[in-house]
Design a protein around this motif. Structure first.
Motif, PDB file in Angstrom:
ATOM      1  N   GLY A   1       0.824  -1.205   0.000  1.00  0.00           N
ATOM      2  CA  GLY A   1       0.000   0.000   0.000  1.00  0.00           C
ATOM      3  C   GLY A   1       0.858   1.256   0.000  1.00  0.00           C
ATOM      4  O   GLY A   1       2.042   1.231   0.349  1.00  0.00           O
ATOM      5  N   LEU A   2       0.257   2.364  -0.417  1.00  0.00           N
ATOM      6  CA  LEU A   2       0.958   3.651  -0.421  1.00  0.00           C
ATOM      7  C   LEU A   2       1.044   4.198   1.002  1.00  0.00           C
ATOM      8  O   LEU A   2       0.178   3.915   1.840  1.00  0.00           O
ATOM      9  CB  LEU A   2       0.213   4.645  -1.317  1.00  0.00           C
ATOM     10  N   LEU A   3       2.066   4.971   1.274  1.00  0.00           N
ATOM     11  CA  LEU A   3       2.235   5.539   2.617  1.00  0.00           C
ATOM     12  C   LEU A   3       1.052   6.405   3.023  1.00  0.00           C
ATOM     13  O   LEU A   3       0.717   6.506   4.196  1.00  0.00           O
ATOM     14  CB  LEU A   3       3.532   6.346   2.689  1.00  0.00           C
ATOM     15  N   SER A   4       0.396   7.025   2.036  1.00  0.00           N
ATOM     16  CA  SER A   4      -0.739   7.908   2.339  1.00  0.00           C
ATOM     17  C   SER A   4      -1.904   7.148   2.951  1.00  0.00           C
ATOM     18  O   SER A   4      -2.786   7.751   3.558  1.00  0.00           O
ATOM     19  CB  SER A   4      -1.201   8.630   1.076  1.00  0.00           C
ATOM     20  N   LEU A   5      -1.918   5.831   2.847  1.00  0.00           N
ATOM     21  CA  LEU A   5      -2.985   5.033   3.430  1.00  0.00           C
ATOM     22  C   LEU A   5      -3.066   5.250   4.940  1.00  0.00           C
ATOM     23  O   LEU A   5      -4.144   5.186   5.533  1.00  0.00           O
ATOM     24  CB  LEU A   5      -2.741   3.556   3.123  1.00  0.00           C
ATOM     25  N   GLY A   6      -1.940   5.568   5.547  1.00  0.00           N
ATOM     26  CA  GLY A   6      -1.901   5.797   6.985  1.00  0.00           C
ATOM     27  C   GLY A   6      -2.602   7.078   7.420  1.00  0.00           C
ATOM     28  O   GLY A   6      -2.866   7.261   8.611  1.00  0.00           O
ATOM     29  N   ASN A   7      -2.919   7.967   6.476  1.00  0.00           N
ATOM     30  CA  ASN A   7      -3.609   9.209   6.850  1.00  0.00           C
ATOM     31  C   ASN A   7      -4.991   8.948   7.430  1.00  0.00           C
ATOM     32  O   ASN A   7      -5.430   9.655   8.320  1.00  0.00           O
ATOM     33  CB  ASN A   7      -3.723  10.148   5.645  1.00  0.00           C
ATOM     34  N   ASP A   8      -5.697   7.952   6.904  1.00  0.00           N
ATOM     35  CA  ASP A   8      -7.021   7.593   7.429  1.00  0.00           C
ATOM     36  C   ASP A   8      -7.438   6.261   6.835  1.00  0.00           C
ATOM     37  O   ASP A   8      -8.221   6.201   5.891  1.00  0.00           O
ATOM     38  CB  ASP A   8      -8.056   8.676   7.111  1.00  0.00           C
ATOM     39  N   VAL A   9      -6.919   5.181   7.381  1.00  0.00           N
ATOM     40  CA  VAL A   9      -7.222   3.849   6.860  1.00  0.00           C
ATOM     41  C   VAL A   9      -8.707   3.547   7.003  1.00  0.00           C
ATOM     42  O   VAL A   9      -9.286   2.805   6.199  1.00  0.00           O
ATOM     43  CB  VAL A   9      -6.338   2.778   7.540  1.00  0.00           C
ATOM     44  N   PHE A  10      -9.381   4.166   7.967  1.00  0.00           N
ATOM     45  CA  PHE A  10     -10.809   3.923   8.152  1.00  0.00           C
ATOM     46  C   PHE A  10     -11.628   4.531   7.013  1.00  0.00           C
ATOM     47  O   PHE A  10     -12.668   4.006   6.632  1.00  0.00           O
ATOM     48  CB  PHE A  10     -11.268   4.445   9.511  1.00  0.00           C
ATOM     49  N   ALA A  11     -11.148   5.647   6.443  1.00  0.00           N
ATOM     50  CA  ALA A  11     -11.826   6.250   5.283  1.00  0.00           C
ATOM     51  C   ALA A  11     -11.789   5.290   4.106  1.00  0.00           C
ATOM     52  O   ALA A  11     -12.771   5.163   3.355  1.00  0.00           O
ATOM     53  CB  ALA A  11     -11.172   7.582   4.910  1.00  0.00           C
ATOM     54  N   THR A  12     -10.678   4.589   3.939  1.00  0.00           N
ATOM     55  CA  THR A  12     -10.554   3.617   2.861  1.00  0.00           C
ATOM     56  C   THR A  12     -11.534   2.465   3.082  1.00  0.00           C
ATOM     57  O   THR A  12     -12.206   2.028   2.149  1.00  0.00           O
ATOM     58  CB  THR A  12      -9.118   3.070   2.790  1.00  0.00           C
ATOM     59  N   ALA A  13     -11.626   2.003   4.315  1.00  0.00           N
ATOM     60  CA  ALA A  13     -12.554   0.906   4.623  1.00  0.00           C
ATOM     61  C   ALA A  13     -13.998   1.340   4.390  1.00  0.00           C
ATOM     62  O   ALA A  13     -14.800   0.582   3.835  1.00  0.00           O
ATOM     63  CB  ALA A  13     -12.357   0.452   6.063  1.00  0.00           C
ATOM     64  N   ARG A  14     -14.339   2.567   4.793  1.00  0.00           N
ATOM     65  CA  ARG A  14     -15.708   3.075   4.582  1.00  0.00           C
ATOM     66  C   ARG A  14     -16.033   3.154   3.094  1.00  0.00           C
ATOM     67  O   ARG A  14     -17.110   2.762   2.651  1.00  0.00           O
ATOM     68  CB  ARG A  14     -15.890   4.442   5.241  1.00  0.00           C
ATOM     69  N   GLU A  15     -15.087   3.649   2.289  1.00  0.00           N
ATOM     70  CA  GLU A  15     -15.330   3.753   0.848  1.00  0.00           C
ATOM     71  C   GLU A  15     -15.465   2.369   0.227  1.00  0.00           C
ATOM     72  O   GLU A  15     -16.307   2.158  -0.650  1.00  0.00           O
ATOM     73  CB  GLU A  15     -14.227   4.538   0.154  1.00  0.00           C
ATOM     74  N   ALA A  16     -14.660   1.424   0.679  1.00  0.00           N
ATOM     75  CA  ALA A  16     -14.766   0.058   0.165  1.00  0.00           C
ATOM     76  C   ALA A  16     -16.142  -0.522   0.482  1.00  0.00           C
ATOM     77  O   ALA A  16     -16.757  -1.177  -0.365  1.00  0.00           O
ATOM     78  CB  ALA A  16     -13.659  -0.820   0.739  1.00  0.00           C
TER      79      ALA A  16
END
Length: 167
Positions: free
Chosen positions: A50-65
């Motif tokens: 994963g890209l380092l930027s994923l650490g900014n808000d991994v929960f946002a990624t999960a919500r979008e998924a």
């Protein structure tokens, strides 16, 4: 089939079906289809981090998924859904309005030369789906789309506007 907000069949009928200049667009909107990247790549197992930027808000990624799964655009699986596979890096970019993050996928990865165990190069999805690419013998891999010019589009719109006004 993938659920969409666009009725691809109705759109195809509205724009003239086989007479429409951008047949690739129509194919991508078919109910039984999806985006055709036309990527001719070797069958490889490519697992990129994963890209380092994923650490900014991994929960946002999960919500979008979760939203994309609910809409039928993607699916999740407790097991590997197919093999071989390529897992491209996911990350986050700031939303344009500055309110949170949006998910991104780095389809240009890998950014440095990478080879599999057999010595075959790993080609990025962006490079593999380059529609302006040429085969080794110099022939064009994919035919050019024949889209109208801005002048042709303006003329067509003027004619249609006049017809709408008269009718």
């Amino acid at each position: 089939p993938v659920r969409r907000g666009i009725d691809g069949e109705a759109f195809a009928r509205a724009v003239g079906g086989p007479a429409f200049a951008d047949q690739a667009l129509l194919a991508n909107l078919r109910p039984d289809g999806g985006v055709l990247l036309r990527a001719d790549i070797d069958l490889q197992v490519v697992l990129l981090p994963g890209l380092l930027s994923l650490g900014n808000d991994v929960f946002a990624t999960a919500r979008e998924a979760e939203i994309l799964v609910a809409a039928g655009f993607i699916f999740t699986s407790d097991t590997l859904p197919f093999w071989p596979m390529c897992v491209n890096p996911q990350g986050l970019a700031a939303k344009r309005n500055g309110d949170g993050w949006r998910r991104i996928c780095d389809d240009g990865a890998p950014r440095q030369p990478l080879f599999d165990a057999d010595g075959m190069p790993v080609i990025s999805l962006n490079d593999a789906s380059n529609i302006d690419g040429f085969d080794i013998d110099g022939t064009r891999r994919f035919p050019r789309d024949r889209k109208p010019t801005t002048t042709q589009l303006a003329t067509d719109l003027a004619v249609l506007a006049r017809c709408a006004h008269v009718l």
